[in-house]
Design an enzyme around this catalytic site. Structure first.
Site, short mmCIF file in Angstrom:
data_model
loop_
_atom_site.label_atom_id
_atom_site.label_comp_id
_atom_site.label_asym_id
_atom_site.label_seq_id
_atom_site.Cartn_x
_atom_site.Cartn_y
_atom_site.Cartn_z
N ASP A 1 0.57 3.36 4.33
CA ASP A 1 -0.50 4.05 3.60
C ASP A 1 -1.61 4.51 4.55
OD1 ASP A 1 -1.30 1.42 4.12
OD2 ASP A 1 -2.09 1.04 2.13
N ASP B 1 -5.39 1.79 10.44
CA ASP B 1 -6.81 1.55 10.61
C ASP B 1 -7.03 1.05 12.05
OD1 ASP B 1 -9.48 1.18 9.79
OD2 ASP B 1 -9.10 -0.84 9.10
N GLY C 1 -4.78 -0.51 13.70
CA GLY C 1 -3.47 -0.36 14.35
C GLY C 1 -2.79 -1.69 14.60
N GLY D 1 0.77 -1.25 0.00
CA GLY D 1 0.00 0.00 0.00
C GLY D 1 0.80 1.29 0.00
N LYS E 1 -7.24 6.48 10.38
CA LYS E 1 -8.67 6.31 10.68
C LYS E 1 -8.83 6.11 12.18
CE LYS E 1 -10.44 3.63 6.86
NZ LYS E 1 -10.99 2.31 6.51
#
Ligand code: IMP
Ligand code: MG
Length: 182
Positions: A102, A105, A107, A46, A133
């Site tokens: 990238d 989320d 983690g 990513g 996020k």
């Protein structure tokens, strides 16, 4: 007009450029008095688009390396639940290491990667993520350089994928499964 599968553009190309330029300045400033060699480690796959742009905004000597990890599938080395599919080529012992991701989320991925790399004795270990996020976090991860916080939506583009697709989009878009089959 966004592609099929993309509901709307969340971060346009110009905004991405601004974010990357700012991060490059922050990172350059942070390491400017460092005595150790900087190793920038991208987490594949990513991070490759973001990393390619980011390193050109960091005005500091560095070497680059990549790490591929996976929670599932075949692997060669395993550490906890996370599998190192492709390890670094470089030793990071005594070096300043900057991990580039990238998106953070839950983690879970990042916290395990940090654990693996920490055990190799780097002089320092810092974390840079393009997207964050926070609403989805399950494990606390120290983020030293953060591009931008985003809402709890599935996003693709600028290196982020859905089943390996959409990585080539020059913007970050919100994925919409209803329009994907068009
Ligand atoms: P974490 O372990 O939950 O933090 O997962 C991080 C990884 O999940 C990232 O490196 C991405 O590959 C993937 N991921 C999480 N959210 C998204 C998203 O919105 N779009 C694409 N990939 C995502
Ligand atoms: Mg990933």
């Amino acid at each position: 007009m966004p592609e099929a599968g993309i509901d709307r553009v969340l971060i346009a190309e110009d905004a991405i450029k601004e974010i990357v330029t700012r991060l490059g300045k922050e990172i350059t400033e942070h390491y400017k008095n460092s005595k150790s060699e900087l190793v920038v480690v991208g987490l594949l796959r990513g991070s490759f688009v973001f990393m390619a742009d980011l390193i050109r905004k960091i005005d500091y000597p560095m070497i680059t390396d990549f790490l591929t990890v996976s929670s599932y599938g075949d692997s060669t080395v395993s550490s906890g639940n996370l599998k190192v599919v492709m390890d670094l080529d470089e030793s990071i012992e005594g070096r300043d290491v900057l991990i580039v991701e990238d998106i953070v989320d839950t983690g879970n991925t990042f916290s395990k990667v940090l654990h693996i790399l920490e055990s190799r004795g780097p002089a320092s270990l810092k974390v840079c993520t393009f997207l964050n996020k926070p609403a989805r976090r399950e494990v606390e991860v120290p983020i030293d350089f953060c591009g931008i916080d985003i809402p709890d939506e599935f996003v693709v583009g600028y290196g982020l994928d859905l089943a390996q697709k959409y990585r080539n989009l020059p913007y970050v878009g919100i994925f919409n499964p209803d329009t994907a089959a068009r």
